[in-house]
Design an enzyme around this catalytic site. Structure first.
Site, PDB file in Angstrom:
ATOM      1  N   HIS A  94     -12.141  25.790   9.211  1.00 48.60           N
ATOM      2  CA  HIS A  94     -12.883  24.598   9.622  1.00 48.60           C
ATOM      3  C   HIS A  94     -14.124  24.403   8.742  1.00 48.60           C
ATOM      4  O   HIS A  94     -14.397  23.278   8.285  1.00 48.60           O
ATOM      5  CB  HIS A  94     -13.314  24.720  11.081  1.00 48.60           C
ATOM      6  N   GLU A  95     -14.865  25.481   8.502  1.00 50.11           N
ATOM      7  CA  GLU A  95     -16.076  25.355   7.686  1.00 50.11           C
ATOM      8  C   GLU A  95     -15.739  25.004   6.240  1.00 50.11           C
ATOM      9  O   GLU A  95     -16.453  24.236   5.595  1.00 50.11           O
ATOM     10  CB  GLU A  95     -16.891  26.649   7.758  1.00 50.11           C
ATOM     11  N   HIS A  98     -15.321  21.375   5.715  1.00 46.04           N
ATOM     12  CA  HIS A  98     -16.530  20.620   5.366  1.00 46.04           C
ATOM     13  C   HIS A  98     -16.781  20.667   3.859  1.00 46.04           C
ATOM     14  O   HIS A  98     -17.236  19.677   3.266  1.00 46.04           O
ATOM     15  CB  HIS A  98     -17.740  21.188   6.099  1.00 46.04           C
ATOM     16  N   HIS A 102     -17.044  17.542   1.257  1.00 48.19           N
ATOM     17  CA  HIS A 102     -18.110  17.376   0.269  1.00 48.19           C
ATOM     18  C   HIS A 102     -17.525  17.140  -1.122  1.00 48.19           C
ATOM     19  O   HIS A 102     -17.966  16.246  -1.856  1.00 48.19           O
ATOM     20  CB  HIS A 102     -19.005  18.618   0.269  1.00 48.19           C
TER      21      HIS A 102
END
Length: 224
Positions: A94-95, A98, A102
């Protein structure tokens, strides 16, 4: 009415938070079939998305996992960084989701990031303006109105966060399914864990909206 709504959301927040923690503990105790650590899952996902300028680092605390777009780091709590569980894999992916956002200039992430500098300043003074506005409501109602406008910015931020979080989870689950890191049953567990995590953001957004409406009602009823 606003107070009743706030109390209802507070109860929902407690229930969702308790459920999320319960699920996370359950899936943190479920070994990942591939045996990879959260750090290895994150590194592999970054590599497969050809992202070479992001570091995966360990950070202290529990549930402190986050992606830092300014430092270009995926920060994983030690339980996730070293963990070889379904929960660790889900959170790590999940991280990294991100980081993929980006790298691909995902519009909602860009919008949220653009809001951060202003909110970091206003969030420090906003509680004091709201307090002073309530205390001086009859003599100087404009002060509370200023506080409401500032708080509206915070509320907007919580709602902008929702598509960012849901999209990161979607990217994580698609990759976990494609990479065969988790078995089908474990993929279902990872999806459940991320869904409950997303619900905490939904509750936070609704709570912020209810609080905003509460202050608006105070301002609108100031002459009653």
């Amino acid at each position: 009415m606003s107070l009743v709504l706030m109390l209802g959301i507070m109860l929902a927040s407690w229930l969702v938070g308790a459920r999320f923690i319960s699920r996370f503990k359950q899936y943190a105790a479920t070994p990942l079939s591939s045996g990879l650590t959260g750090e290895e899952v994150a590194q592999r996902m970054l590599a497969e998305h050809n992202i070479k300028d992001v570091q995966v680092i360990s950070t202290g605390g529990q549930l402190t996992d986050h992606y830092d777009p300014t430092k270009r780091t995926v920060n994983l709590s030690q339980e996730v960084y070293y963990g070889r569980s379904v929960a660790a894999a889900a959170v790590a992916a999940h991280e990294v989701g991100h980081a993929v956002q980006h790298a691909t200039a995902y519009s909602w992430l860009q919008f949220r990031s653009a809001m951060v500098p202003a909110l970091s300043v206003t969030s420090r003074i906003m509680p004091w303006i709201l307090l002073a506005g309530v205390l001086t409501l009859q003599a100087f109602p404009q002060l509370l109105l200023v506080g409401i406008v500032l708080f509206a910015g915070t509320t907007l931020f919580t709602f902008v966060t929702l598509p960012v979080e849901f999209d990161a989870s979607r990217r994580a689950l698609v990759w976990l399914d494609r990479s065969n890191i988790a078995q089908s049953q474990q993929h279902t567990m990872a999806k459940d864990a991320l869904n409950w995590a997303a619900m905490t953001y939904v509750i936070a957004a609704l709570s912020s909206l209810a609080t905003l409406l509460y202050y608006v009602s105070i301002f609108m009823n100031r002459r009653d």
